[in-house]
Design an enzyme around this catalytic site. Structure first.
Site, short mmCIF file in Angstrom:
data_model
loop_
_atom_site.label_atom_id
_atom_site.label_comp_id
_atom_site.label_asym_id
_atom_site.label_seq_id
_atom_site.Cartn_x
_atom_site.Cartn_y
_atom_site.Cartn_z
CD GLU A 202 -69.46 -33.60 -0.62
OE1 GLU A 202 -69.52 -34.85 -0.51
OE2 GLU A 202 -68.63 -33.03 -1.33
CE1 TYR B 239 -66.41 -37.67 1.50
CE2 TYR B 239 -68.79 -37.32 1.39
CZ TYR B 239 -67.52 -37.16 0.86
OH TYR B 239 -67.36 -36.47 -0.32
CG ASP C 243 -65.11 -40.29 -2.05
OD1 ASP C 243 -63.88 -40.58 -2.07
OD2 ASP C 243 -65.71 -39.84 -3.05
#
Length: 291
Positions: A37, A120, A138
């Protein structure tokens, strides 16, 4: 299965069309998902894959990374771009090792407390690593929801409370399904509902898309400008870091001076690298990656 009007079609599409990515494997560790990520922020999958594999081979757990200097994380980051992410991952590894017994925490609030982990990333790790129910927003998800629900081509430049509320309202009630929904919408945006050339003919929810139904009205907000790189301070920073990454010993200033002719821009870029903690100026006048 779900209580939003799109999830059945989107989840079925995902089952058939999702790319195989190693951090999506059922056996992927929470640490490997967290690394992916961070790497995927503003960086395409094709560039992340080899970097992620090399990183996980060298540092399969947070403790392995925490044992090494942060400069080694910067060196290993190579040319992924935005190298401060490497420092954040190293700081995360140290915090996880020292404060959480070497295990990535499964609590959303605790994830948020880790160095460099924003809303996020915390939601993505909690969802993808631990099967929890969190809204994941996102760039790809924001674009899909803007077109499908709001009827506009692109979402606002800065994420709004309305977008968050919309994403939360569409979350399936079952946590495991919500987690699957999050990655499925992300994949739909990456492969079909793309920024420049959306393939509406391949979209499983085209018949429900407000933007398509409205005739695909063009974006009428502020101009969308692509990021430039050539000639920017970012390019100079990258060239300076490349010299340091390629050397196992501190480098003399003349080696850095050789990479860029514009003295003012080169010094500005070097000062920024030092300020960001990516470069250490040594007492003898040489420069090195952080110890």
């Amino acid at each position: 299965m779900s209580d939003n009007p799109y999830s059945t079609a989107v989840l079925a599409w995902y089952e058939t069309n999702a790319r195989y990515l190693p951090w999506r494997h059922p056996d992927a560790s929470p640490w490997s998902i967290l690394v992916s990520e961070i790497m995927l922020q503003q960086t395409p999958v094709v560039r992340v894959l080899p970097a992620w594999r090399a990183w996980m081979e060298r540092w399969p757990t947070p403790a392995h990374l925490a044992e090494e200097p942060s400069g080694e994380a910067v060196r290993m980051w190579n040319r992924l771009g935005y190298p401060r992410r490497a420092l954040r991952l190293h700081a995360c590894a140290v915090a996880i090792t020292e404060e959480h017994g070497g295990e990535v925490p499964d609590d959303h609030a605790t994830l948020l407390s880790l160095p460099g982990i924003g809303a996020y990333t915390a939601a993505a790790v909690a969802s993808f690593a631990f099967g929890q129910r969190h809204a994941i927003l996102d760039t790809n998800v924001r674009r899909v929801l803007a077109r499908t629900e709001t009827g506009i081509e692109y979402p606002p430049k800065t994420q709004t409370k309305a977008e968050t509320a919309l994403a939360e309202s569409l979350l399936p009630s079952e946590p495991s399904v919500a987690a699957r929904w999050g990655v499925a919408v992300m994949e739909l945006g990456a492969l079909v509902c793309t920024a420049r050339s959306p393939r509406c003919v391949d979209c499983p929810i085209a018949g429900q898309c407000a933007w398509r139904i409205a005739g695909k009205p063009p974006h009428d907000g502020p101009p969308r400008r692509g990021q430039t790189y050539a000639g920017t301070d970012r390019q100079v920073r990258g060239k300076l870091l490349a010299v340091l990454r390629d050397s196992r010993e501190p480098v003399v200033k003349s080696a850095l001076d050789a990479v860029w002719d514009d003295h003012i821009q080169r010094e500005r870029a070097l000062d920024a690298l030092v300020s960001d903690g990516l470069v250490d100026p040594l007492d003898d006048g040489r420069y090195a990656l952080p110890a």
